[in-house]
Write a protein that holds these residues in place. Structure first.
Motif, short mmCIF file in Angstrom:
data_model
loop_
_atom_site.label_atom_id
_atom_site.label_comp_id
_atom_site.label_asym_id
_atom_site.label_seq_id
_atom_site.Cartn_x
_atom_site.Cartn_y
_atom_site.Cartn_z
N LYS A 142 4.20 10.93 22.11
CA LYS A 142 4.55 11.68 20.91
C LYS A 142 5.95 11.35 20.42
CE LYS A 142 4.72 16.43 19.15
NZ LYS A 142 4.53 17.86 19.47
N PHE A 143 6.87 11.07 21.35
CA PHE A 143 8.24 10.79 20.92
C PHE A 143 8.37 9.41 20.30
CE2 PHE A 143 8.26 8.80 25.07
CZ PHE A 143 9.11 7.72 24.93
N ILE A 144 7.34 8.56 20.48
CA ILE A 144 7.34 7.24 19.85
C ILE A 144 6.65 7.30 18.49
CG2 ILE A 144 6.52 4.86 20.03
CD1 ILE A 144 6.81 5.06 23.03
N LEU A 145 5.43 7.79 18.45
CA LEU A 145 4.68 7.91 17.20
C LEU A 145 3.74 9.12 17.29
CD1 LEU A 145 4.05 6.71 14.41
CD2 LEU A 145 2.21 5.39 15.50
N PRO A 146 4.14 10.24 16.72
CA PRO A 146 3.27 11.41 16.75
C PRO A 146 2.08 11.25 15.80
CG PRO A 146 5.21 11.86 15.45
CD PRO A 146 5.43 10.51 16.05
N ALA A 147 1.00 11.92 16.09
CA ALA A 147 -0.17 11.89 15.23
C ALA A 147 0.07 12.69 13.97
CB ALA A 147 -1.38 12.45 15.98
N PRO A 148 -0.64 12.38 12.88
CA PRO A 148 -0.48 13.17 11.65
C PRO A 148 -0.73 14.65 11.85
CG PRO A 148 -1.68 11.14 11.19
CD PRO A 148 -1.52 11.22 12.67
N THR A 149 -1.68 15.00 12.73
CA THR A 149 -1.95 16.41 12.99
C THR A 149 -0.75 17.10 13.64
OG1 THR A 149 -3.02 15.74 15.06
CG2 THR A 149 -4.44 16.14 13.15
N ALA A 150 -0.06 16.38 14.55
CA ALA A 150 1.12 16.94 15.19
C ALA A 150 2.26 17.12 14.18
CB ALA A 150 1.58 16.03 16.33
N ILE A 151 2.38 16.17 13.26
CA ILE A 151 3.41 16.28 12.23
C ILE A 151 3.10 17.45 11.31
CG2 ILE A 151 4.46 15.10 10.26
CD1 ILE A 151 3.86 12.45 11.70
N GLY A 152 1.83 17.59 10.92
CA GLY A 152 1.44 18.72 10.08
C GLY A 152 1.67 20.05 10.75
N SER A 153 1.36 20.13 12.04
CA SER A 153 1.57 21.37 12.79
C SER A 153 3.05 21.71 12.84
CB SER A 153 1.00 21.23 14.20
OG SER A 153 1.28 22.36 14.97
N GLU A 154 3.90 20.72 13.07
CA GLU A 154 5.34 20.96 13.13
C GLU A 154 5.89 21.35 11.76
OE1 GLU A 154 8.98 21.64 14.38
OE2 GLU A 154 7.31 21.15 15.71
N ALA A 155 5.32 20.78 10.71
CA ALA A 155 5.75 21.13 9.35
C ALA A 155 5.47 22.60 9.05
CB ALA A 155 5.06 20.25 8.32
N VAL A 156 4.34 23.10 9.54
CA VAL A 156 3.98 24.50 9.30
C VAL A 156 4.85 25.44 10.14
CG1 VAL A 156 2.15 26.22 9.53
CG2 VAL A 156 1.63 23.94 8.63
N THR A 157 5.00 25.13 11.42
CA THR A 157 5.75 26.02 12.31
C THR A 157 7.25 26.00 12.04
OG1 THR A 157 5.88 24.25 13.97
CG2 THR A 157 4.04 25.81 14.14
N GLY A 158 7.76 24.87 11.59
CA GLY A 158 9.21 24.77 11.35
C GLY A 158 9.61 24.89 9.90
N ALA A 159 8.69 25.35 9.04
CA ALA A 159 8.96 25.42 7.61
C ALA A 159 10.13 26.34 7.29
CB ALA A 159 7.71 25.86 6.85
N ALA A 160 10.20 27.47 7.97
CA ALA A 160 11.26 28.44 7.69
C ALA A 160 12.65 27.86 7.96
CB ALA A 160 11.05 29.70 8.52
#
Length: 251
Positions: free
Chosen positions: A33-51
């Motif tokens: 993940k620290f090399i190339l995360p999957a699009p789903t992982a990026i989307g999940s992080e975008a939602v959780t870290g939006a604030a």
């Protein structure tokens, strides 16, 4: 409606296909993940870290708008001055071109030394990347004025100001807006570069912070925000162009 959809669905399908291939490659080859995360992982992080990312996005957007307005204004003033005074164009246009041969990332540290770590050096960085495409596009549009119409207006007794306001400037508006659209995308890049060099907030600062922690997924989220800000800027300029240049069917 059908024409609009026919121009939208090909890039949408291409992006979705790219994301599917990306997701499959990460799963098949078991990429860390620290090399190339999957699009789903990026989307999940975008939602959780939006604030937490929202304030950084607002800071970058504010900086972008200030630098973009100043850079566009300077670009227009320079182009008009060079167009009105041919001697200035002959003397300064080559220097205008040469000014773009110095990488912005190389100038940014000097600006921080000269002007500190406040907003001023960051605005100067954005101004430097924005004024050039606007100035060049405006000069090109003004130089392409219909010579037949210009000769006709001169024979009719029109003043230089009347020729400029009623012929040259309206004719150059499509070219000017093309340069402004380019500057709009550059302005976001300039803001991020300025925040890389020295800042305590903004998307550039957020990227550097996450890079230090090897949070590649959050770096991709920041890249996504940068892309969305660039698209938003271009969309606003395009809408403004359509309202101001109703006679230009191609726009």
């Amino acid at each position: 409606m059908r024409s609009w959809w026919s121009s939208v669905w090909p890039p949408v399908v291409a992006v979705l296909f790219f994301l599917l291939v990306w997701q499959a490659a990460v799963s098949i080859f078991d990429i860390e993940k620290f090399i190339l995360p999957a699009p789903t992982a990026i989307g999940s992080e975008a939602v959780t870290g939006a604030a937490g990312l929202f304030q950084h996005t607002l800071a970058t957007l504010q900086l972008t708008l200030i630098g973009f307005i100043i850079g566009t204004t300077i670009g227009l003033v320079i182009s008009l001055a060079l167009h009105m005074v041919p001697f200035l164009k002959t003397a300064l246009y080559p220097l205008l071109i040469l000014s773009q041969n110095v990488p912005t990332i190389a100038l940014a540290p000097l600006l921080m030394i000269w002007f500190g770590f406040g907003m001023l050096p960051k605005v100067i960085v954005i101004t430097l990347v924005c004024f050039f495409p606007v100035a060049v596009a405006a000069l090109d549009g003004l130089a392409r004025t219909d010579r037949t119409m210009m000769n006709y207006m001169q024979m009719a007794g029109a003043t230089s100001w009347q020729i400029f306001t009623k012929l040259e400037l309206p004719h150059a508006l499509p070219s000017i807006f093309s340069g402004i659209r380019i500057a709009a995308t550059y302005s976001v890049m300039g803001a991020v570069i300025g925040e890389w060099i020295g800042s305590d907030r903004g998307i550039g600062y957020y990227m550097m912070l996450q890079k230090s922690g090897y949070r590649t997924d959050r770096v991709f989220v920041a890249i996504l925000v940068i892309v969305l800000l660039s698209l938003l800027m271009v969309l606003l300029i395009t809408l403004l162009e359509k309202r101001l240049i109703r006679w230009n069917r191609k726009s």
